[in-house]
Design an enzyme around this catalytic site. Structure first.
Site, PDB file in Angstrom:
ATOM      1  N   VAL A 286       0.888  -1.161   0.000  1.00  0.00           N
ATOM      2  CA  VAL A 286       0.000   0.000   0.000  1.00  0.00           C
ATOM      3  C   VAL A 286       0.931   1.216   0.000  1.00  0.00           C
ATOM      4  CG1 VAL A 286      -1.748   1.306   1.249  1.00  0.00           C
ATOM      5  CG2 VAL A 286      -1.791  -1.193   1.290  1.00  0.00           C
ATOM      6  N   PRO A 287       0.950   1.975  -1.081  1.00  0.00           N
ATOM      7  CA  PRO A 287       1.931   3.057  -1.210  1.00  0.00           C
ATOM      8  C   PRO A 287       1.566   4.295  -0.381  1.00  0.00           C
ATOM      9  CG  PRO A 287       0.514   3.019  -3.124  1.00  0.00           C
ATOM     10  CD  PRO A 287       0.113   1.840  -2.267  1.00  0.00           C
ATOM     11  N   CYS A 288       1.569   4.134   0.934  1.00  0.00           N
ATOM     12  CA  CYS A 288       1.151   5.222   1.827  1.00  0.00           C
ATOM     13  C   CYS A 288       2.092   6.417   1.768  1.00  0.00           C
ATOM     14  CB  CYS A 288       0.972   4.725   3.256  1.00  0.00           C
ATOM     15  SG  CYS A 288       2.381   3.835   3.912  1.00  0.00           S
ATOM     16  N   HIS A 289       3.271   6.227   1.199  1.00  0.00           N
ATOM     17  CA  HIS A 289       4.191   7.352   1.012  1.00  0.00           C
ATOM     18  C   HIS A 289       3.640   8.378   0.019  1.00  0.00           C
ATOM     19  CE1 HIS A 289       5.237   4.239  -1.933  1.00  0.00           C
ATOM     20  NE2 HIS A 289       5.509   5.250  -2.743  1.00  0.00           N
TER      21      HIS A 289
END
Length: 180
Positions: free
Chosen positions: A134-137
């Protein structure tokens, strides 16, 4: 329960995982740190886990390739979504729609997750057990400044730059890279 520590271009990372009859499924993915910090974090999260030097090969390979700069997506099928609440899954699913090379505000993310609270959406990301999957960045503040990140702001910026996000002289994401 098992864990595996492995080296990436950003430092040592780890996966805490379980074996099923069909696959090895991550319960938690830890962002890169120095080796002592990563082992300490694993022990704090899952003291019963046994260390392995093999296992979770596909996930290790994909995470390593991601930190090498490859534009890959890691499938949800490699992680145990049951460790997340329904609300958190809505936020994480919404975050997965943000393409590489772009960033989204916490408020827009909240709207996409069908909630009015940008703070709650940000909290769901802060507890994301599957960073990189999950590319929370890619979630940032509405003023286009970075905001927080499990791996720290320097890592967040480094990953975003690696993905093609551009910044101005004040460290804010340029409008062309920002989803409104």
């Amino acid at each position: 329960m098992y864990f595996r520590v492995f080296e990436t271009a950003f430092g040592f990372s780890a996966i805490i995982y379980k074996e099923t009859k069909d696959a090895e499924i991550a319960k938690e993915i830890l962002l890169p740190r120095d080796i002592r910090a990563i082992r300490s974090k694993v022990r704090a999260l899952s003291p019963e886990a046994k260390e392995t030097v093999t296992g979770a090969e596909l996930l290790v390979s994909l995470i390593t390739r991601f930190f090498d700069g490859e534009g890959i997506e890691i499938p949800w099928s490699l992680v145990d979504r049951s460790v997340c609440s329904d609300f958190q899954l809505r936020v994480l699913d919404a975050e997965c729609t943000v393409p590489r090379g772009k960033a989204i505000s916490y408020s827009e993310l909240a709207r996409r997750a069908n909630t009015k609270s940008a703070r709650a959406a940000g909290s769901a990301l802060a507890r994301n057990p599957f960073p990189i999957v999950v590319p929370c960045h890619r979630a940032i503040r509405s003023d286009r400044s970075l905001g927080g990140y499990q791996g720290g702001r320097a890592m967040k910026k480094r990953i975003l730059i690696m993905e093609g996000v551009c910044f101005d002289e004040n460290g804010r994401v340029l409008p062309d890279s920002f989803i409104r």
